[in-house]
Design an enzyme around this catalytic site. Structure first.
Site, short mmCIF file in Angstrom:
data_model
loop_
_atom_site.label_atom_id
_atom_site.label_comp_id
_atom_site.label_asym_id
_atom_site.label_seq_id
_atom_site.Cartn_x
_atom_site.Cartn_y
_atom_site.Cartn_z
CG HIS A 474 -1.80 1.18 1.36
ND1 HIS A 474 -3.15 1.15 1.09
CD2 HIS A 474 -1.54 2.46 1.75
CE1 HIS A 474 -3.68 2.35 1.29
NE2 HIS A 474 -2.71 3.16 1.71
CD GLU A 475 1.59 3.70 3.67
OE1 GLU A 475 1.85 4.77 3.06
OE2 GLU A 475 0.53 3.52 4.29
CG HIS A 478 0.32 6.38 -0.73
ND1 HIS A 478 -0.73 7.04 -1.33
CD2 HIS A 478 -0.21 5.79 0.39
CE1 HIS A 478 -1.83 6.85 -0.63
NE2 HIS A 478 -1.54 6.11 0.42
CG HIS A 481 0.29 8.76 -7.24
ND1 HIS A 481 -0.88 9.07 -6.59
CD2 HIS A 481 0.18 9.33 -8.46
CE1 HIS A 481 -1.66 9.78 -7.39
NE2 HIS A 481 -1.02 9.96 -8.53
#
Length: 690
Positions: A474-475, A478, A481
């Site tokens: 998940h991290e 980020h 991105h």
């Protein structure tokens, strides 16, 4: 102003240097920030002077460069305050924050600067700019208005004073949560009280005790310790004690009652947010919050959440009934919140014939990290390699670079994976610097990725739970991105300028690869034997993906509704609305009411010390996007390079250059559908097939 000639926070700003964490000290923080603000004020004055006939190069570019230098000087300070907390770093951080907040208000309310930007927007020059530059200017004008540029002088001052006070309150809120978390511990010397705990948890608690020069075992409220007790401890009274300590953190009740109480802080934050929104002409803070989001109205969000609640209620009630039945077999007729984690794990073991601990030996942290890199390398044609000789803030931290298939360096990131004392709980990604281009060349993005996983114990490597693996993916979503952007303008580069209820799309999207055999085979191997994850164990994991899915969905809806209504329905004539609002939401959507000691809002950092105020719904909103985006791979192949490249170019590389909905449509060929989320969550009425 203090001389900054040898200040590492200043000297690193030229030449694209990474922070020298070995050299950075708390005393460097305030002089560096003061210097950058002073430089920025001069840049603003020059930009206004040039603003009679404004151009991009004379007006926008210098302002962006000045703000970027402020951000890069302060980012290491903010980060060290979060991951290496100490009285000195707190003092340094708190000395900088008022200066930064005041300058931000000063900049946002500068009428002459606003008028210069507006003249550029209205000029023929604007039509010669590319679409990304035009987006920067359009966003700037919106942000000027949201900063109060149109207010009269008295209201400008009040708005700036509110911003200043809110930054102070948010910092205090966060520090209270950290202090409350670390203030409580339970020293155990009777091994019988550890009944039910797996060896990994016992070893962790023994290591906690050894670190404090104690015999026996030490239970803390850090995530690995807390989760181990609530999930595995047979001792119900121990679970009750740990639950009470954790759920009452930073409040007026519980074992540390009133010591770090955030109650009055929340009340003041809500009052000030409401007042600030009113000054700008909004009916409530929720409306102000949506000015930079995909969703258009608070009522639209509420309808979305209530629809999810309706779909989730029956499954959640059925799941709760199963937990209560298991507890009744143990003679428990007063089932409570403290029992949910324990009996949920028992139900999983009974239904799927495996425990979360069965997977841990196959998730050796270094191999998981390497496997994560292999997944994204396959998806996007990039390469990730460790960088040696880079200074860090702790021995656990490693540094990596990302290169693409043309060997072009795309970004650098620091990974700080393990829980420790003095480190804020949770997991997050922060940018040290964003991608941007100017006359000095191209500045590449650099990210800080932070988690709080179970640390290495004794001489063995850290072994992660599957939940921790999912958090890592998940991290890193980020981080991708932030780092893979192709946008050269800082205000809309990476995650900057992206609607807040879309920023979770890339992160939640990455979680899907934690549930697929082809991706798990890249890293899931027994840490002692090297044996691949057995097929029967994978099948059990896969089958359990939707274990307690109704419960989890309803819990997220509860939190999101609470946040939304707290900010939409705030009544300035009523004091202390927090717990009443939560109680009403729970009465409407929850299937189990927590005990009176539960003070969840008092440690709700996303909303009271983060960027999610009136925006926590973003997790569910973006999950609709992420589930539908992943279904494109389900329709082709898990590592389909064409689909991966399309996601890279249409979503990850785009930054804030266009609306998030336009990004999604460009990738998927249509607007998002909720069906994929319902299917992935097991709420569509169909069984999930392996």
């Amino acid at each position: 102003m203090t001389d900054t000639q040898d200040n590492p926070l200043v000297t690193m700003l030229d030449g694209g240097q990474l922070p020298d964490f070995d050299a950075i000290k708390p005393e460097h923080a305030e002089p560096a920030v003061e210097r950058m603000i002073a430089d920025a004020r001069r840049a603003v004055d020059r930009a206004i002077a040039e603003g009679v006939n404004p151009t991009w190069d004379k007006l926008i570019a210098p302002l962006d460069a000045a703000e970027d230098r402020i951000g890069r000087a302060f980012s290491p300070v903010s980060h060290l305050h979060s991951v290496m907390d100490s009285p000195a770093w707190r003092e340094a951080y708190q000395a900088c924050l008022p200066k930064l907040t005041a300058f931000s208000s000063e900049l946002g309310q500068n009428t002459a600067l606003f008028e210069a930007v507006q003249r550029l927007r209205d000029s023929d020059e604007f039509d010669t700019l590319d679409a990304a530059q035009q987006r920067v200017i359009t966003d700037m004008l919106r942000d000027f208005r949201l900063a109060g540029v149109a207010l009269d002088e008295a209201n400008k001052k009040r708005y700036a004073d509110i911003a200043q006070r809110l930054s102070e309150l948010s910092t205090t809120f966060q520090q209270n949560v950290l202090d409350a978390t670390q203030a409580w511990r339970k020293h155990l010397t009777d091994e019988a009280r550890l009944s039910g705990l797996p060896d990994s948890a016992r070893s962790l608690l023994a290591q906690n005790a050894g670190n404090k020069e104690l015999d026996g075992w030490l239970v803390t409220l850090d995530a690995p310790s807390f989760i181990a007790i609530m999930t595995h401890a047979d001792d119900r009274e121990l679970r009750a004690e740990v639950y009470e300590a954790f759920s009452s953190r930073a409040s007026e009740v519980g074992p540390n009652a009133n010591e770090f109480d955030n109650g009055a802080i929340m009340d003041e934050i809500l009052a000030l947010r409401h007042e600030a929104a009113g000054l700008l002409g909004f009916d409530n803070y929720a409306e102000k919050s949506l000015a930079t989001k995909m969703a258009e109205t608070p009522d639209e969000i509420e309808a979305f959440l209530l629809d999810l609640a309706e779909r989730s209620r029956a499954p959640a009630e059925a799941e709760l009934a199963e937990l209560k039945a298991l507890a009744a077999d143990d003679g428990i007729d007063d089932f409570a919140a403290r029992d949910v984690g324990y009996y949920s794990e028992k139900l999983k073991e009974q239904r799927y014939d495996y425990s979360a601990e069965d997977l841990r030996p196959y998730f050796q942290a270094p191999k998981v990290i390497d496997g994560l890199f292999k997944v994204v390398e396959k998806l996007y044609g990039i390469r990730i390699a460790a960088l040696e000789g880079v200074s860090t803030w702790h021995e656990d931290v490693t540094v990596y670079e990302i290169r693409d298939d043309a060997d072009e360096r795309r970004g650098v990131f620091y990974l700080d994976p393990y829980a420790r004392e003095g480190k804020r709980g949770g997991a997050w990604m922060d940018g040290f610097q964003s991608r941007r281009a100017d006359d000095n060349g191209l500045q590449l993005p650099v990210a800080f990725l932070t988690c709080n996983f179970s640390p290495p114990i004794g001489g063995e490597p850290a072994l992660l739970t599957h939940d921790e693996v999912t958090t890592l993916f998940h991290e890193f979503g980020h981080g991708l991105h932030h780092m893979l952007t192709r946008v050269d303008y800082g205000p809309i580069s990476g995650i900057a300028g992206v609607e807040w209820d879309a920023v979770e799309l890339p992160s939640q999207f990455m979680e899907n690869w934690c549930w697929e055999r082809a991706s798990l085979d890249l890293f899931a191997a027994h840490f002692e034997t090297g044996e691949a994850l057995p097929q029967d164990l994978f099948d059990k994991l896969y089958a359990s993906r939707n274990h307690m899915a109704g419960w989890q969905m309803l819990r997220q809806v509860e939190i999101s509704l609470f946040d939304l209504r707290l900010h939409r329905d705030y009544d300035p004539t009523t004091i202390s609305q927090v717990m009443d609002t939560l109680a009403k939401v729970r009465a409407e959507v929850a299937v189990l009411t927590p005990p009176a000691v539960n003070r969840f809002p008092h440690s709700f950092q996303h909303v009271f010390a983060g960027g999610y105020a009136a925006g926590y719904y973003s997790y569910k909103w973006a999950e609709v996007l992420s589930a539908d985006a992943f279904s494109a791979f389900e329709e082709t192949d898990l590592f389909d390079t064409t689909t991966g490249q399309r996601f890279l170019t249409e979503v990850l590389e785009r930054g804030g250059t266009r609306d998030a909905m336009d990004n999604f449509v460009a990738f998927r060929g249509r607007e998002p559908s909720i069906e994929a989320l319902l299917r992935h969550s097991g709420l569509d009425g169909n069984e999930r097939a392996a």
